[in-house]
Each structure stands twice: as structure tokens, then as C-alpha cells.
Design an enzyme around this catalytic site. Structure first.
Site: not given
Ligand code: EPU
Length: 334
Positions: A163, A234, A330
């Protein structure tokens, strides 16, 4: 170009903040940069706004908002194995994905459904489901706003990170991106490293359509529909911590999600930290933390910038109290 005075930004930010700017300029051609420069617009406060899907306006913007709206996708090179395209900044991101689908070009499909414009994609190196846009960026083209000099930066010169890019650092506020070049593959290949994606695809035949449909299903199950609920995806970045700190936290929270990051560091899931701090699904007035994905701060309708700010600052404080980790937004906070 079109110029509007004392313009409402409500329809230009997906958070739906009801704020105004002194002047709103719609650029209809990249060459209009010259007229903007001649009018000394880049000497006063200005901000370049794409789709407004990664910004939180906290107050009226006392200055000029420049909105590049020019479109176009040109083929710059076409071989048996690859196609190089030059995309104008004002193209909707999903139109770029649709172009790839129509022309059977591989590489960007996991980024389907991300709101915003092509010109913003390199700024924060958009990423999702195991792919970052830097993986397909060939170069980024634009001009410097301080002297109107054109620039072309190779992917390497863009210094892409998680990012992050040169456009959020050295070049911040000093340039306008007019075009992004993408190198796309004609060879069928997919990135299925993200577990939930592999599960969703299960035993379906692999194709660009299957992959994009599965991703859209996952996105819809976790992220709000911005046409109904205001948000900017995010809100926070996933924090990157030293291995030693990760080990200490793991002793207290054995289910901590982690990913290896650069230089031996460890990336944690901010959504999980926020959930553990008790904020998932919590609402204060019209602002809240989305029940399906704790990384997303939402405007349930009519939230003021103060309400959103109060909420996200409380989240930061509570996560810091519990984990001694300070989350960084972010989204661009203006
Ligand atoms: N998790 C939780 N609780 C939550 C959300 C997530 O425990 O409420 C845990 C999930 O279980 C999982 C881990 O966190 O093990 C990661 O969650 P997820 O795969 O949903 O991805 P993220 O890290 O929360 C990132 C990006 C998203 C992107 C997703 C999918 C960032 C800041 N965000 O989210 O990007 O869609 O991965 O690849 O890196 C964005 O930037 O606007 C965005 C939506």
C-alpha cells in the site's frame, strides 16, 4: 475542462462526507495541465481526486480539487505472449478489468471490484487476493505540478511497497499521473494463493470469468456495497512488526494471524486486532465498524466527519492499549 466554484464533494467520496471545496476542476484532457499551471492553480492548496474511494474528508477543502476524467485504453505493443496497454488516469478501474476479460489478458483479474480510477491504482499500490497492481505495472506517466515537466517512471522507480509507492512519499503533492502502462500476459495463468479464493473456486473449471465471479462473491460477503453504505474499503493498513514483538503477542494470543513481510518483519491482520479489541460491528451514532470486516469503518448514513474521526481514533487507542501496536490509516485523511 469544467470548473465549478464552491462545489459539493458528497458525490465524489465513497465515504459520503458532505463537505465542499472552493473550486472543483474536471480535467477532460491531460494537456489541460498547462492551463492549470498557467492559472497558478498548483501554487495554492490543491488535491488530485480520482474516484474518491480512498479518502476521508474531515472538513471543507479550502482549495482546488482536480479530478482527471479523461479516458482511453491504447495498445502500445502486442506480441504472441503479451499485450502492453496505456490507460488514461480517468478510466474506471473495473473498466480496465473488463478490457482484460474481453481480450483474454491475465494478471489483474484478482483486483476486480476495487472501486476507483486507474490513475490512483499505483499511488497506494492497490492489492487484493494475493495480487498487487505493481505486479502488472510497466511504467507510470504524468507531469510534475511544480514545473510542468513530464515524467515516466519504471515500475522499479515507483518504489512500490505494501500500500505504498513514491507517489505517497517523495512525489506526494508534486505530480499528476496521466497514464498507467500495464504489461499483461496472454498465457493463461491464475494466482490462487489466497485460501478463501481457492475454497470458493473449489472444483469449478478455471477461467477469468470463474475467478472474477468468485472474487466478487467474497468481496460482497465481506465488504459493504458503497452505493448503500459509505466507506473507503480498508480504513487501516495491516501493521508490520518485528519478529520479537510478534512472538510476545503470540504467547498471549495463540490464534494471531500473521504473514511474512520484508526484512524479516511480520505483518499482522489489523481486522483481527480490531475484532479482539471489541470493535467489530460496534456503532456510535451514524459511524461504525463493519460487522463482516473489522478493517472497514462505515458511514451508516449522514455521519459527520467528526463522528467518523472520533470512532477511528477510539479504535486506534483501544488496539494500542491491548497490543501496543499503533494502527495507521490506509485512507488519505484530508
Ligand atoms: N480478520 C479478522 N477479523 C476481521 C477481519 C479479518 O479476524 O474482522 C482476519 C481474517 O480472519 C484473516 C485475516 O484477518 O485471517 C485477513 O483478513 P482478509 O483476508 O479479509 O484481509 P485483510 O487483511 O483484512 C486485505 C486488504 C483488503 C483486501 C483483502 C483481500 C489491506 C489494508 N486490506 O484485508 O483491501 O481486499 O486483504 O486480499 O491490506 C482495501 O485496501 O481497501 C481492501 C479492502
Amino acid at each position: 475542462m469544467k470548473v465549478y466554484r464552491n462545489h459539493s464533494l458528497k458525490d465524489h467520496n465513497t465515504f459520503g462526507m458532505d463537505v465542499r471545496c472552493t473550486q472543483f476542476v474536471v480535467m477532460e484532457h491531460p494537456d489541460e495541465g498547462e492551463a492549470l499551471y498557467a492559472a497558478h492553480l498548483f501554487e495554492a492548496p490543491f488535491h488530485i481526486l480520482g474516484g474518491g474511494s480512498n479518502v476521508l474528508f474531515t472538513k471543507d477543502f479550502a482549495g482546488t480539487i482536480i479530478h482527471p476524467a479523461f479516458k482511453g485504453i491504447e495498445v502500445m505493443d502486442d506480441s504472441n505472449t503479451n499485450q502492453l496497454i496505456r490507460v488514461a488516469a480517468g478510466e474506471e478501474w473495473d473498466d480496465v478489468i473488463n478490457y482484460c476479460l474481453r481480450h483474454r489478458l491475465y494478471g489483474l483479474e484478482n483486483l476486480v471490484g476495487i472501486p476507483g480510477r486507474a490513475g490512483s491504482a499505483p499511488v497506494q499500490n492497490i492489492g487484493a487476493y494475493g495480487v498487487e497492481v505493481k505486479d502488472c505495472i510497466d511504467r507510470v506517466e504524468g507531469f510534475r505540478t511544480d514545473n510542468l515537466q513530464p515524467f515516466v517512471l519504471s515500475a522499479e522507480q515507483c518504489k512500490f511497497g505494501y500500500r505504498d509507492s513514491i507517489f505517497k512519499n517523495e512525489m506526494r503533492g508534486k505530480c499528476l499521473i496521466t497514464h498507467v502502462w500495464f504489461q499483461l500476459s496472454k498465457k493463461e495463468h491464475y494466482t490462487l494463493t489466497y485460501k478463501a479464493l481457492a475454497n470458493e473456486i473449489n472444483d469449478q473449471d478455471l477461467s477469468l470469468e470463474t475467478v472474477t465471479q468468485c472474487i466478487l462473491r467474497i468481496r460482497n460477503s465481506k465488504l459493504p456495497d458503497i452505493r448503500k453504505i459509505g466507506c473507503a474499503g480498508s480504513f487501516f493498513k495491516n501493521p508490520v512488526v518485528p519478529e520479537s514483538q510478534y512472538r510476545m503477542l503470540l504467547a498471549q494470543h495463540p490464534d494471531l494471524v500473521s504473514y511474512p513481510a520484508a526484512d524479516g518483519m511480520v505483518k499482522l491482520a489489523a481486522g483481527q486486532l480490531i475484532e479482539k479489541a471489541g470493535w467489530k460491528g460496534k456503532r456510535i451514532g451514524n459511524a461504525g465498524v463493519y460487522p463482516q470486516q473489522a478493517l472497514v469503518v462505515v458511514n451508516y448514513g449522514g455521519a459527520s466527519p467528526e463522528e467518523i474521526q472520533h470512532l477511528y481514533q477510539q479504535v486506534i487507542l483501544d488496539v494500542e492499549k491491548l497490543f501496543n501496536i499503533r494502527l495507521n490509516p490506509e485512507v488519505n485523511i484530508l
